[in-house]
Design a protein around this motif. Structure first.
Motif, mmCIF file in Angstrom:
data_model
loop_
_atom_site.group_PDB
_atom_site.id
_atom_site.type_symbol
_atom_site.label_atom_id
_atom_site.label_comp_id
_atom_site.label_asym_id
_atom_site.label_seq_id
_atom_site.Cartn_x
_atom_site.Cartn_y
_atom_site.Cartn_z
ATOM 1 N N LEU A 63 2.541 14.460 -13.621
ATOM 2 C CA LEU A 63 1.560 14.834 -14.736
ATOM 3 C C LEU A 63 1.087 16.371 -14.350
ATOM 4 C CD1 LEU A 63 -1.171 12.028 -14.643
ATOM 5 C CD2 LEU A 63 0.388 12.445 -16.481
ATOM 6 N N MET A 64 1.139 16.891 -13.160
ATOM 7 C CA MET A 64 0.788 18.256 -12.819
ATOM 8 C C MET A 64 2.013 18.868 -13.275
ATOM 9 S SD MET A 64 -0.472 18.050 -8.847
ATOM 10 C CE MET A 64 -0.661 19.634 -8.776
ATOM 11 N N TRP A 65 3.285 18.498 -13.317
ATOM 12 C CA TRP A 65 4.390 19.293 -14.019
ATOM 13 C C TRP A 65 4.276 19.211 -15.393
ATOM 14 C CZ3 TRP A 65 8.658 17.716 -16.689
ATOM 15 C CH2 TRP A 65 9.560 18.497 -16.868
ATOM 16 N N GLY A 66 4.185 17.967 -16.212
ATOM 17 C CA GLY A 66 4.384 17.670 -17.534
ATOM 18 C C GLY A 66 3.035 18.057 -18.385
ATOM 19 N N LEU A 67 1.820 18.042 -17.922
ATOM 20 C CA LEU A 67 0.854 18.267 -18.821
ATOM 21 C C LEU A 67 0.822 19.706 -19.235
ATOM 22 C CD1 LEU A 67 -2.335 16.302 -17.384
ATOM 23 C CD2 LEU A 67 -1.056 16.112 -19.490
ATOM 24 N N PRO A 68 1.094 20.992 -18.087
ATOM 25 C CA PRO A 68 1.244 22.179 -18.607
ATOM 26 C C PRO A 68 2.155 22.372 -19.882
ATOM 27 C CG PRO A 68 0.767 22.161 -16.461
ATOM 28 C CD PRO A 68 1.066 20.754 -16.830
ATOM 29 N N LYS A 69 3.514 21.785 -19.716
ATOM 30 C CA LYS A 69 4.423 21.976 -20.523
ATOM 31 C C LYS A 69 4.083 21.249 -21.979
ATOM 32 C CE LYS A 69 7.949 23.014 -17.611
ATOM 33 N NZ LYS A 69 8.511 24.051 -17.563
ATOM 34 N N TYR A 70 3.347 20.084 -21.814
ATOM 35 C CA TYR A 70 2.690 19.364 -22.939
ATOM 36 C C TYR A 70 1.836 20.364 -23.859
ATOM 37 C CZ TYR A 70 0.318 16.271 -26.285
ATOM 38 O OH TYR A 70 -0.167 15.664 -27.485
ATOM 39 N N PHE A 77 0.840 -1.251 0.014
ATOM 40 C CA PHE A 77 -0.025 -0.013 -0.024
ATOM 41 C C PHE A 77 0.825 1.220 0.000
ATOM 42 C CE2 PHE A 77 -3.012 3.307 2.159
ATOM 43 C CZ PHE A 77 -3.952 2.928 1.281
ATOM 44 N N ILE A 78 1.954 1.254 0.853
ATOM 45 C CA ILE A 78 2.695 2.532 1.024
ATOM 46 C C ILE A 78 3.389 2.789 -0.549
ATOM 47 C CG2 ILE A 78 4.832 3.724 2.030
ATOM 48 C CD1 ILE A 78 3.444 2.588 4.713
ATOM 49 N N PRO A 79 4.191 1.806 -0.910
ATOM 50 C CA PRO A 79 4.770 2.174 -2.198
ATOM 51 C C PRO A 79 3.852 2.518 -3.195
ATOM 52 C CG PRO A 79 5.826 -0.055 -1.219
ATOM 53 C CD PRO A 79 4.451 0.470 -0.326
ATOM 54 N N THR A 80 2.694 1.913 -3.353
ATOM 55 C CA THR A 80 1.783 2.086 -4.468
ATOM 56 C C THR A 80 1.208 3.686 -4.210
ATOM 57 O OG1 THR A 80 0.796 -0.068 -4.136
ATOM 58 C CG2 THR A 80 -0.443 1.534 -5.262
ATOM 59 N N ILE A 81 0.973 4.183 -3.004
ATOM 60 C CA ILE A 81 0.514 5.458 -2.697
ATOM 61 C C ILE A 81 1.924 6.382 -3.083
ATOM 62 C CG2 ILE A 81 -0.174 7.175 -1.065
ATOM 63 C CD1 ILE A 81 -1.893 5.254 0.515
ATOM 64 N N PHE A 82 2.948 6.139 -2.576
ATOM 65 C CA PHE A 82 3.870 6.716 -3.164
ATOM 66 C C PHE A 82 4.035 6.892 -4.833
ATOM 67 C CE2 PHE A 82 8.659 7.082 -3.754
ATOM 68 C CZ PHE A 82 8.881 8.454 -3.009
ATOM 69 N N LEU A 83 3.921 5.691 -5.290
ATOM 70 C CA LEU A 83 4.180 5.890 -6.780
ATOM 71 C C LEU A 83 2.977 6.664 -7.448
ATOM 72 C CD1 LEU A 83 5.560 4.547 -9.256
ATOM 73 C CD2 LEU A 83 3.923 2.654 -9.181
ATOM 74 N N VAL A 84 1.951 6.484 -7.021
ATOM 75 C CA VAL A 84 0.631 7.435 -7.484
ATOM 76 C C VAL A 84 0.854 8.781 -7.126
ATOM 77 C CG1 VAL A 84 -1.921 7.784 -6.982
ATOM 78 C CG2 VAL A 84 -1.229 5.324 -7.098
ATOM 79 N N LEU A 85 1.307 9.301 -6.144
ATOM 80 C CA LEU A 85 1.619 10.698 -5.839
ATOM 81 C C LEU A 85 2.799 11.151 -6.786
ATOM 82 C CD1 LEU A 85 1.782 10.792 -2.108
ATOM 83 C CD2 LEU A 85 0.209 11.909 -3.657
ATOM 84 N N ILE A 86 3.928 10.250 -7.037
ATOM 85 C CA ILE A 86 4.943 10.574 -8.067
ATOM 86 C C ILE A 86 4.338 10.910 -9.390
ATOM 87 C CG2 ILE A 86 7.030 9.750 -9.215
ATOM 88 C CD1 ILE A 86 7.716 8.668 -6.710
ATOM 89 N N VAL A 87 3.460 10.118 -9.765
ATOM 90 C CA VAL A 87 2.708 10.022 -11.132
ATOM 91 C C VAL A 87 1.883 11.277 -11.131
ATOM 92 C CG1 VAL A 87 0.984 9.041 -12.639
ATOM 93 C CG2 VAL A 87 2.672 7.507 -11.738
ATOM 94 N N ILE A 88 1.073 11.609 -10.211
ATOM 95 C CA ILE A 88 0.458 12.722 -10.041
ATOM 96 C C ILE A 88 1.148 14.095 -10.197
ATOM 97 C CG2 ILE A 88 -1.253 14.181 -8.590
ATOM 98 C CD1 ILE A 88 -2.501 11.440 -7.825
ATOM 99 N N ILE A 89 2.282 14.115 -9.405
ATOM 100 C CA ILE A 89 3.106 15.404 -9.253
ATOM 101 C C ILE A 89 3.746 15.544 -10.804
ATOM 102 C CG2 ILE A 89 5.422 16.176 -8.422
ATOM 103 C CD1 ILE A 89 4.572 14.988 -5.773
#
Length: 133
Positions: free
Chosen positions: A21-28, A7-19
């Motif tokens: 996307l938050m950084w990458g989508l505006p650049k895209y 659970f903890i690595p999954t949440i950590f991975l999901v947070l990394i993906v969300i962060i």
């Protein structure tokens, strides 16, 4: 305990993906808009070049038409010189027949009515609407 290890690595991975996307989508989005703008500029430039080439072609055609008109006028002047400055009825009839042939070739020959008078003088019936090309 086994669930927390997953659970903890999954949440950590999901947070990394969300962060990410938050950084990458505006650049895209910015990159995508830039590419769309470049495509529009290239299209506008190509359209401008096409218009310029069409204008050059029209100018060249007008120059050639003017040269043809000058040559026609020279030919008419030569014909007038040969005719000693006077047009005979036979020559006028010849010119009329040539004009009729040109109109017939274009497909815009109006109706002709021959009126019995001196030499069957042709009268053009211009009341009929000519088809426009």
């Amino acid at each position: 305990m086994n669930i927390t290890k997953i659970f903890i690595p999954t949440i950590f991975l999901v947070l990394i993906v969300i962060i990410g996307l938050m950084w990458g989508l505006p650049k895209y989005n910015v990159w995508q808009q830039e590419m769309a703008g470049k495509a529009e500029m290239a299209k506008a430039e190509q359209n401008r070049r096409i218009l310029v080439e069409e204008a050059k072609a029209r100018l060249e055609a007008e120059k050639l038409n003017a040269a043809a008109e000058i040559e026609r006028a020279k030919g008419m002047a030569e014909a007038m010189r040969v005719e000693n400055g006077t047009l005979s009825a036979t020559y006028n009839q010849y010119l009329f027949i040539r004009t009729l042939e040109k109109l017939a070739d274009k497909g815009s020959l109006p109706q002709i009515i021959y009126v019995p008078s001196e030499g069957l003088t042709p009268v053009m019936d211009l009341n009929k609407a000519l088809p426009r090309n």
